[in-house]
Design a protein around this motif. Sequence first.
Motif, PDB file in Angstrom:
ATOM      1  N   PHE A 107       0.802  -1.216   0.000  1.00 40.14           N
ATOM      2  CA  PHE A 107       0.000   0.000   0.000  1.00 40.14           C
ATOM      3  C   PHE A 107       0.833   1.263   0.000  1.00 40.14           C
ATOM      4  CE2 PHE A 107      -3.577  -2.554   1.867  1.00 40.14           C
ATOM      5  CZ  PHE A 107      -4.186  -2.680   0.640  1.00 40.14           C
TER       6      PHE A 107
ATOM      7  N   GLU B  89       0.967   3.218  -2.265  1.00 37.05           N
ATOM      8  CA  GLU B  89       0.210   4.234  -2.988  1.00 37.05           C
ATOM      9  C   GLU B  89      -0.908   4.843  -2.156  1.00 37.05           C
ATOM     10  OE1 GLU B  89      -0.895   3.158  -6.974  1.00 37.05           O
ATOM     11  OE2 GLU B  89       0.746   1.726  -7.066  1.00 37.05           O
TER      12      GLU B  89
ATOM     13  N   ILE C  75      -6.632   3.703  -2.490  1.00 35.82           N
ATOM     14  CA  ILE C  75      -6.334   2.912  -3.681  1.00 35.82           C
ATOM     15  C   ILE C  75      -7.567   2.921  -4.560  1.00 35.82           C
ATOM     16  CG2 ILE C  75      -5.919   0.594  -4.548  1.00 35.82           C
ATOM     17  CD1 ILE C  75      -4.154   0.080  -2.254  1.00 35.82           C
TER      18      ILE C  75
ATOM     19  N   SER D  50      -6.933   2.806  -8.332  1.00 35.62           N
ATOM     20  CA  SER D  50      -6.558   2.418  -9.682  1.00 35.62           C
ATOM     21  C   SER D  50      -6.601   0.909  -9.840  1.00 35.62           C
ATOM     22  CB  SER D  50      -5.180   2.953 -10.053  1.00 35.62           C
ATOM     23  OG  SER D  50      -4.175   2.179  -9.473  1.00 35.62           O
TER      24      SER D  50
ATOM     25  N   SER E 143      -4.722  -1.125 -11.577  1.00 35.81           N
ATOM     26  CA  SER E 143      -3.449  -1.842 -11.475  1.00 35.81           C
ATOM     27  C   SER E 143      -2.969  -1.970 -10.029  1.00 35.81           C
ATOM     28  CB  SER E 143      -2.377  -1.188 -12.339  1.00 35.81           C
ATOM     29  OG  SER E 143      -2.117   0.124 -11.905  1.00 35.81           O
ATOM     30  N   SER E 144      -3.216  -0.974  -9.201  1.00 33.95           N
ATOM     31  CA  SER E 144      -2.814  -1.055  -7.791  1.00 33.95           C
ATOM     32  C   SER E 144      -3.562  -2.165  -7.079  1.00 33.95           C
ATOM     33  CB  SER E 144      -3.082   0.266  -7.081  1.00 33.95           C
ATOM     34  OG  SER E 144      -2.289   1.283  -7.610  1.00 33.95           O
TER      35      SER E 144
ATOM     36  N   ASN F  10      -2.413  -5.611  -8.415  1.00 25.46           N
ATOM     37  CA  ASN F  10      -1.107  -5.982  -7.873  1.00 25.46           C
ATOM     38  C   ASN F  10      -1.194  -6.445  -6.425  1.00 25.46           C
ATOM     39  OD1 ASN F  10       0.270  -5.495 -10.239  1.00 25.46           O
ATOM     40  ND2 ASN F  10       0.777  -3.390  -9.691  1.00 25.46           N
ATOM     41  N   SER F  11      -2.008  -5.794  -5.625  1.00 21.57           N
ATOM     42  CA  SER F  11      -2.093  -6.212  -4.226  1.00 21.57           C
ATOM     43  C   SER F  11      -2.855  -7.530  -4.090  1.00 21.57           C
ATOM     44  CB  SER F  11      -2.684  -5.113  -3.349  1.00 21.57           C
ATOM     45  OG  SER F  11      -3.969  -4.761  -3.771  1.00 21.57           O
TER      46      SER F  11
END
Length: 137
Positions: A10, A12, A18, A20, A22-23, A26-27
């Motif tokens: 995290f 970002e 969060i 987006s 892609s974020s 990815n997580s």
Amino acid sequence: MFQEFAKLFFYEMCSDTISSYSSIENSLFGLNTYLGIEFPNVDEVVDYSVRNPGFYDVLLYASILTKEKFGEGSEISVELYHDPEFNDEYVSIYVRQDSYDDNILDQIETVCDEYEEALTNTSGWLLVTTDFKPKSF
């Protein structure tokens, strides 16, 4: 465990929340890689999370709580449930085991008690449950 995972994935969050695609993707990949949580249709879960601001934080927390509660002997699968009767959808976290304890529903309820209040600040819905299917792996 949640705080350690959050630190890894995290970075970002400092920018607000969060949001987006892609974020989130990815997580979720991190949850799968490091905790073994399954996402059969990850794109559906990501889309739902993006459409419901604030929901993803609760999903992450509930997923980790569920994995901690049921451990390595259980399969944890996060899926978007499509309710055909009400034309509705929500995320379900399924607990699957080879042999089910008699009190599994009580155990699931303790997990739900931990995260449900946080859902009041989101537009999404999340259910931890079991379908009493055996593990797929």
